[in-house]
Design an enzyme around this catalytic site. Sequence first.
Site, PDB file in Angstrom:
ATOM      1  N   HIS A 164      -0.426-148.984  32.153  1.00  0.00           N
ATOM      2  CA  HIS A 164       0.948-148.478  32.262  1.00  0.00           C
ATOM      3  C   HIS A 164       1.241-147.412  31.194  1.00  0.00           C
ATOM      4  O   HIS A 164       1.755-146.334  31.487  1.00  0.00           O
ATOM      5  CB  HIS A 164       1.925-149.657  32.151  1.00  0.00           C
ATOM      6  CG  HIS A 164       3.355-149.247  32.074  1.00  0.00           C
ATOM      7  ND1 HIS A 164       4.019-148.666  33.146  1.00  0.00           N
ATOM      8  CD2 HIS A 164       4.255-149.278  31.057  1.00  0.00           C
ATOM      9  CE1 HIS A 164       5.254-148.384  32.780  1.00  0.00           C
ATOM     10  NE2 HIS A 164       5.421-148.743  31.521  1.00  0.00           N
ATOM     11  N   GLU A 185      21.276-150.940  32.842  1.00  0.00           N
ATOM     12  CA  GLU A 185      20.826-149.592  33.217  1.00  0.00           C
ATOM     13  C   GLU A 185      21.790-148.893  34.164  1.00  0.00           C
ATOM     14  O   GLU A 185      21.408-148.380  35.205  1.00  0.00           O
ATOM     15  CB  GLU A 185      19.421-149.667  33.831  1.00  0.00           C
ATOM     16  CG  GLU A 185      18.687-148.339  33.815  1.00  0.00           C
ATOM     17  CD  GLU A 185      17.222-148.491  34.192  1.00  0.00           C
ATOM     18  OE1 GLU A 185      16.452-148.990  33.374  1.00  0.00           O
ATOM     19  OE2 GLU A 185      16.879-148.094  35.321  1.00  0.00           O
ATOM     20  N   GLU A 206       4.500-145.649  24.498  1.00  0.00           N
ATOM     21  CA  GLU A 206       5.908-146.067  24.494  1.00  0.00           C
ATOM     22  C   GLU A 206       6.542-145.809  23.115  1.00  0.00           C
ATOM     23  O   GLU A 206       7.726-145.511  23.023  1.00  0.00           O
ATOM     24  CB  GLU A 206       6.038-147.553  24.860  1.00  0.00           C
ATOM     25  CG  GLU A 206       5.620-147.913  26.285  1.00  0.00           C
ATOM     26  CD  GLU A 206       6.678-147.603  27.362  1.00  0.00           C
ATOM     27  OE1 GLU A 206       7.746-147.049  27.039  1.00  0.00           O
ATOM     28  OE2 GLU A 206       6.394-147.912  28.540  1.00  0.00           O
ATOM     29  N   LYS A 215      15.473-149.878  20.745  1.00  0.00           N
ATOM     30  CA  LYS A 215      15.616-150.561  22.037  1.00  0.00           C
ATOM     31  C   LYS A 215      16.843-151.467  22.040  1.00  0.00           C
ATOM     32  O   LYS A 215      17.615-151.489  23.006  1.00  0.00           O
ATOM     33  CB  LYS A 215      14.343-151.362  22.339  1.00  0.00           C
ATOM     34  CG  LYS A 215      14.375-152.105  23.658  1.00  0.00           C
ATOM     35  CD  LYS A 215      13.671-151.395  24.766  1.00  0.00           C
ATOM     36  CE  LYS A 215      13.945-152.014  26.128  1.00  0.00           C
ATOM     37  NZ  LYS A 215      12.769-152.342  26.877  1.00  0.00           N
ATOM     38  N   ASN A 270      13.453-144.653  30.569  1.00  0.00           N
ATOM     39  CA  ASN A 270      12.503-144.397  31.660  1.00  0.00           C
ATOM     40  C   ASN A 270      11.853-143.019  31.541  1.00  0.00           C
ATOM     41  O   ASN A 270      11.202-142.551  32.481  1.00  0.00           O
ATOM     42  CB  ASN A 270      13.208-144.512  33.019  1.00  0.00           C
ATOM     43  CG  ASN A 270      13.695-145.927  33.261  1.00  0.00           C
ATOM     44  OD1 ASN A 270      13.065-146.885  32.830  1.00  0.00           O
ATOM     45  ND2 ASN A 270      14.830-146.059  33.930  1.00  0.00           N
ATOM     46  N   HIS A 275       4.954-143.882  36.943  1.00  0.00           N
ATOM     47  CA  HIS A 275       4.825-144.980  37.914  1.00  0.00           C
ATOM     48  C   HIS A 275       4.149-144.505  39.199  1.00  0.00           C
ATOM     49  O   HIS A 275       3.367-145.239  39.809  1.00  0.00           O
ATOM     50  CB  HIS A 275       6.211-145.547  38.282  1.00  0.00           C
ATOM     51  CG  HIS A 275       6.731-146.542  37.281  1.00  0.00           C
ATOM     52  ND1 HIS A 275       8.027-146.984  37.285  1.00  0.00           N
ATOM     53  CD2 HIS A 275       6.114-147.185  36.256  1.00  0.00           C
ATOM     54  CE1 HIS A 275       8.185-147.859  36.297  1.00  0.00           C
ATOM     55  NE2 HIS A 275       7.052-147.985  35.656  1.00  0.00           N
ATOM     56  N   ARG A 308      20.751-146.589  29.384  1.00  0.00           N
ATOM     57  CA  ARG A 308      19.412-147.207  29.364  1.00  0.00           C
ATOM     58  C   ARG A 308      18.390-146.420  30.175  1.00  0.00           C
ATOM     59  O   ARG A 308      17.183-146.536  29.944  1.00  0.00           O
ATOM     60  CB  ARG A 308      19.510-148.663  29.859  1.00  0.00           C
ATOM     61  CG  ARG A 308      18.203-149.408  29.690  1.00  0.00           C
ATOM     62  CD  ARG A 308      18.332-150.894  29.929  1.00  0.00           C
ATOM     63  NE  ARG A 308      17.036-151.534  29.782  1.00  0.00           N
ATOM     64  CZ  ARG A 308      16.840-152.837  29.683  1.00  0.00           C
ATOM     65  NH1 ARG A 308      17.872-153.650  29.710  1.00  0.00           N
ATOM     66  NH2 ARG A 308      15.632-153.334  29.558  1.00  0.00           N
ATOM     67  N   LYS A 360      14.328-156.966  31.125  1.00  0.00           N
ATOM     68  CA  LYS A 360      13.812-156.539  32.439  1.00  0.00           C
ATOM     69  C   LYS A 360      12.675-157.483  32.814  1.00  0.00           C
ATOM     70  O   LYS A 360      11.693-157.602  32.064  1.00  0.00           O
ATOM     71  CB  LYS A 360      13.299-155.108  32.394  1.00  0.00           C
ATOM     72  CG  LYS A 360      14.392-154.083  32.549  1.00  0.00           C
ATOM     73  CD  LYS A 360      13.804-152.710  32.797  1.00  0.00           C
ATOM     74  CE  LYS A 360      14.909-151.670  32.930  1.00  0.00           C
ATOM     75  NZ  LYS A 360      14.376-150.303  33.022  1.00  0.00           N
ATOM     76  N   HIS A 369       8.533-142.203  33.047  1.00  0.00           N
ATOM     77  CA  HIS A 369       8.170-143.317  33.926  1.00  0.00           C
ATOM     78  C   HIS A 369       8.209-142.952  35.406  1.00  0.00           C
ATOM     79  O   HIS A 369       7.530-143.598  36.208  1.00  0.00           O
ATOM     80  CB  HIS A 369       9.090-144.523  33.681  1.00  0.00           C
ATOM     81  CG  HIS A 369       8.747-145.285  32.423  1.00  0.00           C
ATOM     82  ND1 HIS A 369       8.701-144.691  31.182  1.00  0.00           N
ATOM     83  CD2 HIS A 369       8.418-146.587  32.222  1.00  0.00           C
ATOM     84  CE1 HIS A 369       8.375-145.602  30.274  1.00  0.00           C
ATOM     85  NE2 HIS A 369       8.194-146.752  30.887  1.00  0.00           N
TER      86      HIS A 369
END
Length: 361
Positions: A264, A237, A185, A227, A245, A252, A241, A143, A248
Site C-alpha cells: 500500500h 471524512e 505515509e 493525524k 488521502n 489505490h 480528513r 477507519k 491515495h
Amino acid sequence: MEKIFVKTPMKTYPIVFEEDFLALADMVIQQNLSGRKMCILADKNTAELYGQSVLSQLEKVASAVYFYDFPAGEMFKNLESIYHFYRFFQENHFDRKTVIFALGGGVCGDMAGFAAATYLRGIPFVQIPTTLLSQVDSSVGGKTGVDFNGTKNSIGAFYQPEFVYINTKTLETLPEREFAAGMAEVIKYGCILSNAFFTFLKEKKEDIKNMNHSVLCEMIRQCCLFKADVVSKDEKESGLREILNFGHTIGHGIETKMDFQLLHGECVALGMLAVLELGRNRKDVTKQQLEEVKNLLQYFKLPLFVKYNSVKAIYEQLFLDKKVKENKIGFVLPKGIGEVYTTSNVQKQEILNAIEFVVKA
Ligand code: GLY
C-alpha cells in the site's frame, strides 16, 4: 513519551508510546477493560514475533484470553476472513464486553476493527500496531474495513479503538520494504500539512534509515499528532480528513490493478508523485519541489514508477474509488510542499498524464 489524545464525537482515546509491551496490562486497567474475555487477532508473522509477550500481559488482567491468527497479506483482507473471525467469536461465546486486540499492521487493524465494529453491533477493540505504516496512520482514526470485489476498503465502518498502544521497538523486526512503505505515509504528512516536517525528514533521513530510536520516536509521535488533530476535527471524512488521502486515489488504482503485488505504501508513493506532477502542470508545484519529494522517496527505496501495460485501465479503476461522487473523482492536489486542496474539477487528460508519469508500459 507523553500520550496523545484523539478526541472525536464517538470517543476520546489515548495513543500511548512505549518501548515494550510491559505497560499493556496497566493500560487495560486504566481504560476500565480488565476482568473481561480478551481476544488477540494477529497475522501469523506478528503472532510468532509478539503473540506471547502480548498474551502474557493480557493474562494478568483478563478473565480468559483467546488467540486467533490468520495468514498475512492484503489478499486476505476480505469478507471471508471476517467470516472466520465471526465464527471464532461466536464459538467462544464472545459478548459485548469482550475486548479484541488487533496485533499487527494495517491489514490486521482494519480487519479486527471492522469485525469489532459489526459483531453484536459493536464490541470494544484495541489497536497494537507493529508496522511503521500502522503506527503513523492506520491504527489512529477509526477507519476499519476490507477490500471487496477488486476495490480497496470499500466495505467498512468508522469505529474508534479504546486505545492505541505503540511499541516503537517492534520496528526493529520490520522488513526493510515494509519500513519504506511506512515512510511513504510519513512523507505524506510533510507534503500535506507541514513544510517544516518535510525539512525535518530531509535533514534526519540518515538517522531514520539507520533506525536511530529517538529520531524514529520523534517522527512517529509527530505523525500521530498530525493525524489526531485532523481526525479530531473531522472524524468521518466530511471535509478536512480528505487531505489524508493525498496520493491515495491514483495509488489505490495502481494497487488494485496490480493485484496487490505492490505494498500500500509503495502505491501511495507513486500516487503522490503522480499528483505532484499534476500540480506541476498546474504551476502549483515547482520542478524543484517535485524533485525534492522524489529524492526523499528514492532515498527510502520507494518506487518512482511501475511497469504496467494500461494507463487507461488504471484510469477506469479510479471510478470505483470511494471518493467518487456523482461520477467525479475526488482529488487532493498539492500547492507546493506542506499545503493541499481538494477538488473534483480535474480534466481527464490531466489525470491520464499524471498516471503516465508513474506507470510505464
Ligand atoms: N488513512 C487515511 C485516513 O485515516 O483518513
